[in-house]
Motif scaffolding. Sequence first.
Motif, PDB file in Angstrom:
ATOM      1  N   THR A 270       0.814  -1.220   0.000  1.00 41.01           N
ATOM      2  CA  THR A 270       0.000   0.000   0.000  1.00 41.01           C
ATOM      3  C   THR A 270       0.842   1.262   0.000  1.00 41.01           C
ATOM      4  O   THR A 270       0.343   2.340  -0.335  1.00 41.01           O
ATOM      5  CB  THR A 270      -0.918   0.041   1.246  1.00 41.01           C
ATOM      6  OG1 THR A 270      -0.103   0.120   2.433  1.00 41.01           O
ATOM      7  CG2 THR A 270      -1.814  -1.177   1.312  1.00 41.01           C
TER       8      THR A 270
ATOM      9  N   LYS B 188       1.797   2.670   2.623  1.00 45.72           N
ATOM     10  CA  LYS B 188       1.545   3.345   3.892  1.00 45.72           C
ATOM     11  C   LYS B 188       2.699   3.066   4.866  1.00 45.72           C
ATOM     12  O   LYS B 188       3.390   2.059   4.763  1.00 45.72           O
ATOM     13  CB  LYS B 188       0.222   2.873   4.500  1.00 45.72           C
ATOM     14  CG  LYS B 188      -0.989   3.168   3.628  1.00 45.72           C
ATOM     15  CD  LYS B 188      -1.220   4.664   3.460  1.00 45.72           C
ATOM     16  CE  LYS B 188      -2.471   4.948   2.659  1.00 45.72           C
ATOM     17  NZ  LYS B 188      -2.710   6.401   2.492  1.00 45.72           N
TER      18      LYS B 188
ATOM     19  N   ASN C 239     -15.042  -7.305  11.499  1.00 42.01           N
ATOM     20  CA  ASN C 239     -13.769  -6.953  10.870  1.00 42.01           C
ATOM     21  C   ASN C 239     -12.615  -7.015  11.861  1.00 42.01           C
ATOM     22  O   ASN C 239     -11.513  -6.554  11.559  1.00 42.01           O
ATOM     23  CB  ASN C 239     -13.846  -5.553  10.261  1.00 42.01           C
ATOM     24  CG  ASN C 239     -14.706  -5.511   9.015  1.00 42.01           C
ATOM     25  OD1 ASN C 239     -14.646  -6.405   8.181  1.00 42.01           O
ATOM     26  ND2 ASN C 239     -15.530  -4.475   8.890  1.00 42.01           N
TER      27      ASN C 239
ATOM     28  N   ARG D  16      -8.095 -11.401   5.243  1.00 36.33           N
ATOM     29  CA  ARG D  16      -9.445 -10.825   5.146  1.00 36.33           C
ATOM     30  C   ARG D  16      -9.486  -9.445   5.799  1.00 36.33           C
ATOM     31  O   ARG D  16      -9.980  -8.476   5.209  1.00 36.33           O
ATOM     32  CB  ARG D  16     -10.439 -11.770   5.826  1.00 36.33           C
ATOM     33  CG  ARG D  16     -11.885 -11.353   5.742  1.00 36.33           C
ATOM     34  CD  ARG D  16     -12.771 -12.314   6.531  1.00 36.33           C
ATOM     35  NE  ARG D  16     -12.565 -12.191   7.964  1.00 36.33           N
ATOM     36  CZ  ARG D  16     -13.226 -11.329   8.749  1.00 36.33           C
ATOM     37  NH1 ARG D  16     -14.122 -10.502   8.213  1.00 36.33           N
ATOM     38  NH2 ARG D  16     -13.001 -11.292  10.042  1.00 36.33           N
TER      39      ARG D  16
ATOM     40  N   GLU E 189      -7.708  -6.728   3.780  1.00 40.41           N
ATOM     41  CA  GLU E 189      -8.499  -6.080   2.718  1.00 40.41           C
ATOM     42  C   GLU E 189      -9.325  -4.933   3.286  1.00 40.41           C
ATOM     43  O   GLU E 189      -9.420  -3.856   2.679  1.00 40.41           O
ATOM     44  CB  GLU E 189      -9.405  -7.104   2.032  1.00 40.41           C
ATOM     45  CG  GLU E 189      -8.688  -7.983   1.040  1.00 40.41           C
ATOM     46  CD  GLU E 189      -9.646  -8.747   0.155  1.00 40.41           C
ATOM     47  OE1 GLU E 189     -10.883  -8.600   0.312  1.00 40.41           O
ATOM     48  OE2 GLU E 189      -9.162  -9.510  -0.700  1.00 40.41           O
ATOM     49  N   HIS E 190      -9.920  -5.158   4.437  1.00 42.65           N
ATOM     50  CA  HIS E 190     -10.701  -4.100   5.086  1.00 42.65           C
ATOM     51  C   HIS E 190      -9.808  -2.909   5.435  1.00 42.65           C
ATOM     52  O   HIS E 190     -10.192  -1.745   5.210  1.00 42.65           O
ATOM     53  CB  HIS E 190     -11.362  -4.650   6.349  1.00 42.65           C
ATOM     54  CG  HIS E 190     -11.838  -3.600   7.302  1.00 42.65           C
ATOM     55  ND1 HIS E 190     -12.982  -2.855   7.109  1.00 42.65           N
ATOM     56  CD2 HIS E 190     -11.284  -3.154   8.473  1.00 42.65           C
ATOM     57  CE1 HIS E 190     -13.137  -2.004   8.097  1.00 42.65           C
ATOM     58  NE2 HIS E 190     -12.124  -2.156   8.951  1.00 42.65           N
TER      59      HIS E 190
ATOM     60  N   ILE F 106      -6.992  -2.014   4.017  1.00 45.06           N
ATOM     61  CA  ILE F 106      -6.585  -1.329   2.800  1.00 45.06           C
ATOM     62  C   ILE F 106      -7.667  -0.360   2.332  1.00 45.06           C
ATOM     63  O   ILE F 106      -7.393   0.786   1.954  1.00 45.06           O
ATOM     64  CB  ILE F 106      -6.249  -2.354   1.691  1.00 45.06           C
ATOM     65  CG1 ILE F 106      -4.960  -3.107   2.065  1.00 45.06           C
ATOM     66  CG2 ILE F 106      -6.107  -1.687   0.338  1.00 45.06           C
ATOM     67  CD1 ILE F 106      -4.669  -4.311   1.167  1.00 45.06           C
ATOM     68  N   ASP F 107      -8.913  -0.791   2.418  1.00 40.59           N
ATOM     69  CA  ASP F 107     -10.022   0.107   2.074  1.00 40.59           C
ATOM     70  C   ASP F 107     -10.074   1.286   3.030  1.00 40.59           C
ATOM     71  O   ASP F 107     -10.275   2.437   2.604  1.00 40.59           O
ATOM     72  CB  ASP F 107     -11.360  -0.660   2.129  1.00 40.59           C
ATOM     73  CG  ASP F 107     -11.500  -1.667   1.002  1.00 40.59           C
ATOM     74  OD1 ASP F 107     -10.788  -1.519   0.001  1.00 40.59           O
ATOM     75  OD2 ASP F 107     -12.331  -2.583   1.131  1.00 40.59           O
ATOM     76  N   ARG F 108      -9.866   1.019   4.304  1.00 38.43           N
ATOM     77  CA  ARG F 108      -9.929   2.106   5.295  1.00 38.43           C
ATOM     78  C   ARG F 108      -8.774   3.088   5.110  1.00 38.43           C
ATOM     79  O   ARG F 108      -8.955   4.296   5.282  1.00 38.43           O
ATOM     80  CB  ARG F 108      -9.911   1.511   6.700  1.00 38.43           C
ATOM     81  CG  ARG F 108      -9.926   2.578   7.771  1.00 38.43           C
ATOM     82  CD  ARG F 108     -10.257   2.031   9.158  1.00 38.43           C
ATOM     83  NE  ARG F 108     -10.216   3.099  10.138  1.00 38.43           N
ATOM     84  CZ  ARG F 108     -10.608   2.999  11.399  1.00 38.43           C
ATOM     85  NH1 ARG F 108     -11.085   1.847  11.829  1.00 38.43           N
ATOM     86  NH2 ARG F 108     -10.529   4.035  12.220  1.00 38.43           N
TER      87      ARG F 108
ATOM     88  N   GLY G 277      -7.500   3.882   2.416  1.00 36.96           N
ATOM     89  CA  GLY G 277      -7.726   4.670   1.204  1.00 36.96           C
ATOM     90  C   GLY G 277      -6.745   4.381   0.099  1.00 36.96           C
ATOM     91  O   GLY G 277      -6.487   5.219  -0.763  1.00 36.96           O
TER      92      GLY G 277
END
Length: 501
Positions: free
Chosen positions: A29, A31, A456, A491, A494-495, A497-499, A501
């Motif tokens: 990512t 980050k 999550n 799993r 993935e959450h 990574i969405d958070r 951004g």
Amino acid sequence: MIIDDQVYDVIIIGTGAGGGTLARKLAPTGKKILILERGELIYRESSELTGTEVFKKEQYYAPEPWFDKAGEPFYPQTKYGVGGNTKLWYGVLMRMRERDFEAVPHQDGLSPEWALKYADFEPYYTEAEKLYQVHGRSGEDPTEPHHSEAYPCAEVAHEPFLQPLFDTLSKQGLHPAHLPIGLGDQGRTDSEDTGVTPALKSDNVTLKTSANVLWLHTNPSGTEIKAVQAKIGDQTFLFMGHLVVLACGAINSAALLLRSANEKHPKGIANGSDQVGRNLMKQLLSVVVQVTSTANSGMFPRTIGINDFYGGDDNFHYPMGHIQNSGGIFQDVLFSEAPPILSGLSRFFPNFGLRQLATHSIGWWMQTEDLPNSNNRIYYLNDRMRVEYEPNNVEAHDRLVYKWFDVLKSVESAQPSMFNRGATHPRSDMPMSVVAHQCGTCRFGTDPETSVLDLNCRAHEVDNLYVVDSSFFPSNTSVSPALTVMANALRVGEHLIDRLG
């Protein structure tokens, strides 16, 4: 003096199956990620190491004592280091069975239903098997769940002297199967070589070892973790992070939350439900030794698994558990998964030395699910961590062991050249200090009154706090939790990574 460090996007505490896998997932990512590990790098011992000194080693135990229900100290069989206990395992990576996600009646009670099902984890099981290079074969085990893809690598062949044993078990109506094993070019895959080391190739990932995390500090309202306080050498640091992820192991993650109690979280961080540290599970584990007439190396791997009694049998309609060969005794003790069973065998076989016993035996490892019990818990008393655990589902485990005794007698009758008929089969049960397969201390769920984490694996009460080790399990199983921990880390990754951004 406390030293303020720079601010990170994500701080991961722990590098075992959950933390190491998550670091690998998040590294691309870009980050800013900090990994904190209490231990140092662990180097596998040479497979050439022989002799009875192997059985006397205590380097795979934690350096600090824990205390049992009676207040007596013990040193847990766990190791702090990069990769955590995945550095000391055999790499058997089995999926939970589909029924394990449902409510399952046991003799001693109900194994509770998971809010997510096998289908929710299946894609991540597949991803984890590829990542950890799992070698396996489908179609042998009738309890094996659906796979959307085949195992990424072919199964590990049985040692030549084990193949006739495998065939005999099949002829007796059982369904022995090749164990799924994570195996790379350098031997068993683990969360250092598969997770942490590849993550560190990204410039945005930093690893700090010998970092003993002491406390989590929240903002004044208690809704976010603002800093992680850790001691490295003689210095104390404050690491600031936008997201904080615990992966210290089910016991130590819960311990850190309890130890970090403050005004807004007087019973421990994220513990408004009073569930942090409760429902500790660690399976009922035993090893049975079968003495052979012929010699072996004492270093062969685990390759045979049996789940014919996973759901019970005609005489006992409750689950009993999983069986696998324990591998060569030298190798088992070398990597500290088995208890020091040989030291107690001399009274059964007085004419054998320890080394001769190791090279004339096959061990069988038995695993039975224990049930969540709120009184099986960890907590702090007078600044000491206490682990209170009373085994349950004991009859089911005993039935599994004695069922296997009967199977071994039949095998020995069918293979008289390999076994001495009528031989004793010593049994060794795991003491309290063996905390392998621990789980359940911060269960996930949809109800904040009965769970610590949401689905999550984020704390209900703390917006930026996650837990990705086996703490989140609402129930245990009879297979190792490792692959499920890895799949869940992917799993949750993935959450995150969405958070992020």
